[in-house]
Design an enzyme around this catalytic site. Structure first.
Site, PDB file in Angstrom:
ATOM      1  CE1 TYR A 153      -3.506   2.633   0.444  1.00 23.82           C
ATOM      2  CE2 TYR A 153      -2.834   2.891   2.741  1.00 23.82           C
ATOM      3  CZ  TYR A 153      -3.593   3.292   1.664  1.00 23.82           C
ATOM      4  OH  TYR A 153      -4.445   4.358   1.801  1.00 23.82           O
ATOM      5  CE1 TYR A 163      -2.793   0.184   6.288  1.00 26.21           C
ATOM      6  CE2 TYR A 163      -0.487   0.474   5.727  1.00 26.21           C
ATOM      7  CZ  TYR A 163      -1.620  -0.292   5.726  1.00 26.21           C
ATOM      8  OH  TYR A 163      -1.607  -1.557   5.173  1.00 26.21           O
TER       9      TYR A 163
END
Length: 268
Positions: A153, A163
């Site tokens: 990602y 994140y």
């Protein structure tokens, strides 16, 4: 359509039918590939229901445990003799690693600098080092010109506050791809990574502000949001002879969001 008749694929990381790995499994079955799935023990019954009418074998496995992985490779070695394609799609980090508390979690998440070591190392083991582990344990079964793929990602490259610690895992994973590509190159085996845009999977639901990020992508990425089927199509390229000249790649499938420097609104 790519024809994978006689090819064998082992995929790690299906949770349910929203998983990117599940979409990839369906594409491989459509291409006539033999498919086996390794799933976490907690998701076994869900995945067994999914594959009920499909020619897919399912193994329950804690990817941190060598003995459970060894059993999978032993069984498949007797059945298939070799593995042509292997996919690593496993990732996990709790709210302490993500530095954000999802709905239902009352405990306040720490700041990035205060991520607990033990929580982070567990997430690193599952999300990154497990890629090294499956490559090591499966290498004797890998066919000549086999293809290994992992999912990453863009938070590995840019700051996505929701994140947090998982971004470190993805950055490590991408570096492993480079070194494994070099290591396996002498055997003709290729190793690549797909950097997928945000798809509304169960895992993505744990990212703080994920719906806002999806809206931003819709408005900013040249091609807008992508689907898990888009990622599966990209995986099928690497799981075919079409990609025989590619290794060490970080392949973005994110509608082009990675090329944008600022968020925009194409409707303006």
């Amino acid at each position: 359509m790519i024809d994978n008749t006689g090819k064998n694929a082992l995929l790690f990381g299906v949770r349910n039918d929203s998983s990117i790995v599940w979409a990839i499994a369906l594409k491989l079955v459509e291409s006539k590939c033999n498919v086996a799935l390794s799933v976490d023990h907690d998701n076994l019954s869900v995945v067994q229901t999914l594959v009920k009418d499909l020619p897919i074998e399912v193994f329950a496995c804690d990817i941190r445990k060598d003995d459970e992985l060894e059993l999978i490779f032993t069984v498949l070695g007797k059945k298939w003799q070799q593995i042509d394609y292997m996919l690593h799609g496993v990732a996990y980090g709790n709210h302490k690693v993500m530095c954000s508390s999802p709905p239902g979690v009352k405990e306040e998440a720490p700041d990035f600098i205060d991520i607990p070591f033990d929580d982070f190392m567990d997430s690193f083991d599952i999300s990154a080092f497990s890629f090294m582990r499956i490559c090591k344990m499966g290498r004797s079964l890998l066919a000549e010109q086999a293809s290994i793929l992992t999912l990453t990602y863009h938070a590995s490259q840019k700051v996505f506050p929701g994140y947090a610690g998982m971004a470190i895992n993805k950055a490590a994973l991408e570096n492993m791809v480079k070194y494994l590509a070099y290591y396996f190159g002498k055997s003709g085996i290729r190793v690549n990574a797909l950097s997928a845009g945000l798809v509304m999977t169960t895992s993505a639901g744990g990212i703080k502000g994920v719906r806002k990020l999806r809206k931003m992508t819709k408005n900013s990425a040249p091609l807008g949001n992508i689907s898990k089927e888009d990622v599966a199509n990209g995986a099928l390229y690497y799981f075919s002879d079409l990609s025989k000249g590619n290794t060490g790649n970080l392949h973005y499938i994110d509608g082009g969001l990675n090329v944008m420097a600022v968020a925009t609104d194409q409707n303006e």
